[in-house]
Design an enzyme around this catalytic site. Sequence first.
Site, PDB file in Angstrom:
ATOM      1  N   HIS A 192      -7.648   0.121  -3.794  1.00 59.54           N
ATOM      2  CA  HIS A 192      -7.775  -1.328  -4.009  1.00 59.54           C
ATOM      3  C   HIS A 192      -9.152  -1.664  -4.562  1.00 59.54           C
ATOM      4  O   HIS A 192     -10.166  -1.228  -4.000  1.00 59.54           O
ATOM      5  CB  HIS A 192      -7.556  -2.083  -2.691  1.00 59.54           C
ATOM      6  CG  HIS A 192      -6.149  -2.003  -2.204  1.00 59.54           C
ATOM      7  ND1 HIS A 192      -5.676  -0.922  -1.498  1.00 59.54           N
ATOM      8  CD2 HIS A 192      -5.101  -2.847  -2.363  1.00 59.54           C
ATOM      9  CE1 HIS A 192      -4.388  -1.115  -1.228  1.00 59.54           C
ATOM     10  NE2 HIS A 192      -4.017  -2.272  -1.744  1.00 59.54           N
ATOM     11  N   ASP A 215      -5.124  -1.897  -7.072  1.00 61.54           N
ATOM     12  CA  ASP A 215      -4.490  -3.208  -6.885  1.00 61.54           C
ATOM     13  C   ASP A 215      -5.535  -4.278  -6.590  1.00 61.54           C
ATOM     14  O   ASP A 215      -6.521  -4.011  -5.905  1.00 61.54           O
ATOM     15  CB  ASP A 215      -3.548  -3.168  -5.677  1.00 61.54           C
ATOM     16  CG  ASP A 215      -2.300  -2.346  -5.932  1.00 61.54           C
ATOM     17  OD1 ASP A 215      -2.185  -1.731  -7.005  1.00 61.54           O
ATOM     18  OD2 ASP A 215      -1.439  -2.320  -5.031  1.00 61.54           O
TER      19      ASP A 215
HETATM   20 ZN   LIG Z   1      -2.307  -6.287  -3.505  1.00 65.40          ZN
END
Ligand SMILES: [Zn+2]
Length: 211
Positions: free
Chosen positions: A180, A34
């Site tokens: 992430h 992400d």
């Molecule tokens: Zn995010």
Amino acid sequence: MIIHKMGWPFKKVLYPSLTWSRSAKEKIIYLTFDDGPIPEITEFVLDTLLQKKVKATFFCVGDNVRKHPRVFQRVLEEGHGLGNHTFNHLNGWKTAFSEYVQNIDKCQAYLDPALNGRKWLFRPPYGRITKKQIRAVQQKGYEVIMWDVLSADFMKSLDKKNCLQKTVKYSEQGSIVVFHDNIKAFENMSYALPRYIDTFQAQGYKFGTLN
Ligand SMILES: [Zn+2]
């Protein structure tokens, strides 16, 4: 205390229309990243995946795609999956309905030409989305992808070895795992990701994309 494993069946019962994991008949795990694409960090992820011959799915922030088209191009050229993470990384609980939906559209305008008819995927930033927003997103044709394993790589207080151990411990066949590609997560992610892949490849697992 961080919840690495989503509290299912709780979540699956409350939000059955969202995707928390994929049922799998083979040893497969779905890695997701992400917040990118951004230089250096997303590039580190891409180098690692390339080296280990692994595919993943990138939930992109539209404004990062706009700012870093060359990194985005690499994600595409190297055959990874792609999903929408809003244009400005909005928190659904704190954003007016119409603004939220428009922000998703604005992101998708960058992704759609690259998708070539592949399935539209959406992941709400912070995992925060209202039921009304979920309905609107699904009506537009998105599959809403959550996760069942959170690496918590962004937690500065989490030791990188612990980050790896917990993420390995809670992963299973069909798991959707969140890492992430952002600055906050880099220290933990850059340690955990290559070792995580090695651990599961040694057990005969494959890694798939979600589109
Ligand atoms: Zn995010």
